[in-house]
Scaffold this motif. Sequence first.
Motif, PDB file in Angstrom:
ATOM      1  N   LYS A 280      95.300  41.044  21.134  1.00  0.00           N
ATOM      2  CA  LYS A 280      94.015  40.758  20.510  1.00  0.00           C
ATOM      3  C   LYS A 280      94.263  39.832  19.324  1.00  0.00           C
ATOM      4  O   LYS A 280      95.029  40.162  18.419  1.00  0.00           O
ATOM      5  CB  LYS A 280      93.356  42.044  20.042  1.00  0.00           C
ATOM      6  CG  LYS A 280      92.951  42.972  21.172  1.00  0.00           C
ATOM      7  CD  LYS A 280      92.416  44.281  20.636  1.00  0.00           C
ATOM      8  CE  LYS A 280      92.069  45.246  21.725  1.00  0.00           C
ATOM      9  NZ  LYS A 280      93.161  45.760  22.480  1.00  0.00           N
TER      10      LYS A 280
ATOM     11  N   VAL B  30      92.822  46.322  29.048  1.00  0.00           N
ATOM     12  CA  VAL B  30      92.167  45.740  27.872  1.00  0.00           C
ATOM     13  C   VAL B  30      92.602  46.462  26.599  1.00  0.00           C
ATOM     14  O   VAL B  30      92.760  45.844  25.549  1.00  0.00           O
ATOM     15  CB  VAL B  30      90.629  45.781  28.038  1.00  0.00           C
ATOM     16  CG1 VAL B  30      89.922  45.302  26.787  1.00  0.00           C
ATOM     17  CG2 VAL B  30      90.219  44.958  29.238  1.00  0.00           C
ATOM     18  N   ASN B  31      92.838  47.758  26.699  1.00  0.00           N
ATOM     19  CA  ASN B  31      93.259  48.524  25.523  1.00  0.00           C
ATOM     20  C   ASN B  31      94.664  48.158  25.067  1.00  0.00           C
ATOM     21  O   ASN B  31      95.007  48.371  23.910  1.00  0.00           O
ATOM     22  CB  ASN B  31      93.207  50.023  25.815  1.00  0.00           C
ATOM     23  CG  ASN B  31      91.801  50.496  26.102  1.00  0.00           C
ATOM     24  OD1 ASN B  31      90.832  49.876  25.673  1.00  0.00           O
ATOM     25  ND2 ASN B  31      91.678  51.579  26.835  1.00  0.00           N
ATOM     26  N   TRP B  32      95.488  47.601  25.970  1.00  0.00           N
ATOM     27  CA  TRP B  32      96.875  47.302  25.662  1.00  0.00           C
ATOM     28  C   TRP B  32      97.143  45.811  25.532  1.00  0.00           C
ATOM     29  O   TRP B  32      98.242  45.406  25.198  1.00  0.00           O
ATOM     30  CB  TRP B  32      97.788  47.891  26.737  1.00  0.00           C
ATOM     31  CG  TRP B  32      97.611  49.359  26.862  1.00  0.00           C
ATOM     32  CD1 TRP B  32      96.894  50.042  27.803  1.00  0.00           C
ATOM     33  CD2 TRP B  32      98.121  50.355  25.984  1.00  0.00           C
ATOM     34  NE1 TRP B  32      96.931  51.381  27.580  1.00  0.00           N
ATOM     35  CE2 TRP B  32      97.692  51.610  26.449  1.00  0.00           C
ATOM     36  CE3 TRP B  32      98.903  50.322  24.834  1.00  0.00           C
ATOM     37  CZ2 TRP B  32      98.011  52.799  25.818  1.00  0.00           C
ATOM     38  CZ3 TRP B  32      99.232  51.516  24.222  1.00  0.00           C
ATOM     39  CH2 TRP B  32      98.789  52.727  24.707  1.00  0.00           C
ATOM     40  N   SER B  33      96.155  44.988  25.784  1.00  0.00           N
ATOM     41  CA  SER B  33      96.380  43.546  25.772  1.00  0.00           C
ATOM     42  C   SER B  33      96.382  42.999  24.342  1.00  0.00           C
ATOM     43  O   SER B  33      95.943  43.645  23.400  1.00  0.00           O
ATOM     44  CB  SER B  33      95.324  42.831  26.608  1.00  0.00           C
ATOM     45  OG  SER B  33      94.047  43.016  26.047  1.00  0.00           O
TER      46      SER B  33
ATOM     47  N   ASP C 284      92.850  50.247  32.219  1.00  0.00           N
ATOM     48  CA  ASP C 284      92.901  50.287  30.753  1.00  0.00           C
ATOM     49  C   ASP C 284      93.692  49.134  30.159  1.00  0.00           C
ATOM     50  O   ASP C 284      94.080  49.179  28.993  1.00  0.00           O
ATOM     51  CB  ASP C 284      93.521  51.612  30.287  1.00  0.00           C
ATOM     52  CG  ASP C 284      92.672  52.807  30.673  1.00  0.00           C
ATOM     53  OD1 ASP C 284      91.436  52.651  30.702  1.00  0.00           O
ATOM     54  OD2 ASP C 284      93.242  53.871  30.949  1.00  0.00           O
TER      55      ASP C 284
END
Length: 79
Positions: free
Chosen positions: A26, A21-24, A19
Amino acid sequence: MPNSKRKYKPAGRPGGNPDIVNWSYKPAVPGKPKNKNLTVKVDEEMLVSVKNLPDWSNKVRAKLEELLEEERAGNAVSS
């Protein structure tokens, strides 16, 4: 003399974090990340004044963009 090699694997998540990508990070504008730094020397008073502005970094970026547009327009007229 004791053996210095570890006999165990450090604890971690096998396969990593699916997961991530959800915490990276943006970027606000996709395809145009703000990953470069620009250093400008100013005096202490100006630095404090700028840092006290709400959302100061976006305001400075907007002013830099205005400056660049003026320079481009000036170069286009003189060419």
